[in-house]
Scaffold this motif. Structure first.
Motif, PDB file in Angstrom:
ATOM      1  N   THR A  34      61.476  42.806  71.405  1.00  0.00           N
ATOM      2  CA  THR A  34      60.359  43.177  72.273  1.00  0.00           C
ATOM      3  C   THR A  34      59.451  41.976  72.479  1.00  0.00           C
ATOM      4  O   THR A  34      59.091  41.296  71.518  1.00  0.00           O
ATOM      5  N   THR A  43      61.508  45.390  76.291  1.00  0.00           N
ATOM      6  CA  THR A  43      62.685  45.076  75.488  1.00  0.00           C
ATOM      7  C   THR A  43      63.559  44.123  76.286  1.00  0.00           C
ATOM      8  O   THR A  43      64.138  44.515  77.305  1.00  0.00           O
ATOM      9  N   ASP A  55      62.437  51.997  71.636  1.00  0.00           N
ATOM     10  CA  ASP A  55      61.363  51.113  72.096  1.00  0.00           C
ATOM     11  C   ASP A  55      60.552  51.766  73.215  1.00  0.00           C
ATOM     12  O   ASP A  55      59.320  51.730  73.218  1.00  0.00           O
TER      13      ASP A  55
END
Length: 231
Positions: A34, A43, A55
């Motif tokens: 990230t 990401t 994420d």
């Protein structure tokens, strides 16, 4: 790391190679990198199939182990998502996807970018103390590659700005010379005339000079690029 950088075509490829190797050499079943610039996390690479979903869940609620590591610069270890009470509905969401443990490591990048390397595992207590120390080296490598790419991008931006400034200077100098020749005035008087015209028309000085030169020559000016120093 240097070997990987020379063998891959881009930082993106390097990071993909890095996360694939990190997962293969650890108890992780997935991993994602990230990065955050201008307050928006993204990401950039992932492996294992679930990293993107986990994420995105954290990005959506603006909270989670990945974002905590990114924002605090501290590692965040989740031994078992079924026993985790932090970050709202995120732990149960991870458990529903079959993820029982995670490890989020801050990526030391620089002032312009924040980052985190996020490992996910289907077994609880998947990351031992030894695993956490070993995986930290992957975060450091990712940070080095990203910082290098960032410095190169910053250098390119600076070089581009410098080139544009030099081209503008040449246009202005050419226009000053033309005004001096037409009006039989000094360089200072010619520049003052162009500057006042720029202010009165609310047009940038470079554009005023380009228009003047175009009108005089009947075609847009093509100022020579600055000379490059010889190697």
């Amino acid at each position: 790391m240097i070997d990987w950088l020379t063998e891959t075509d881009s930082v993106h490829d390097f990071l993909q190679h890095l996360v694939d190797d990190a997962v293969a050499g650890s108890g992780a079943d997935g991993c994602g990198v990230t990065l955050q610039r201008r307050e928006r996390p993204l990401t950039v690479v992932s492996t294992g199939g679930v990293a993107d979903k986990l994420d995105e869940k954290q990005y959506g609620q603006d909270d989670g182990p990945c974002l905590q590591a990114l924002r605090t610069g501290l590692a965040v270890h989740v031994p078992d998502t079924l026993q985790e009470s932090r970050w709202g509905s995120y732990p149960s969401f991870a458990a529903d996807l079959g993820i029982r443990a995670s490890l989020s490591l801050p990526v030391p990048v620089g002032t312009h970018t924040a980052g985190a390397l996020n490992f996910y595992a289907t077994q609880p207590d998947a990351f031992t103390e030894g695993d956490r120390a070993a995986l930290a080296s992957f975060a450091a490598q990712a940070g080095g590659a990203i910082a290098l790419a960032q410095r190169l991008a910053d250098t390119e931006d600076f070089t581009r700005e410098l080139q544009n400034a030099l081209v503008s200077r040449r246009l202005i100098d050419q226009a000053i010379g033309s005004v001096m020749e037409q009006r039989r005035c000094t360089e200072e008087e010619a520049f003052d005339l162009l500057r006042r015209l720029s202010q009165e028309t609310n047009v940038k000085l470079r554009d005023v000079c380009a228009r003047l030169l175009t009108n005089l020559a009947g075609r847009p000016p093509t100022p020579r690029p600055p000379l490059r120093p010889r190697p």
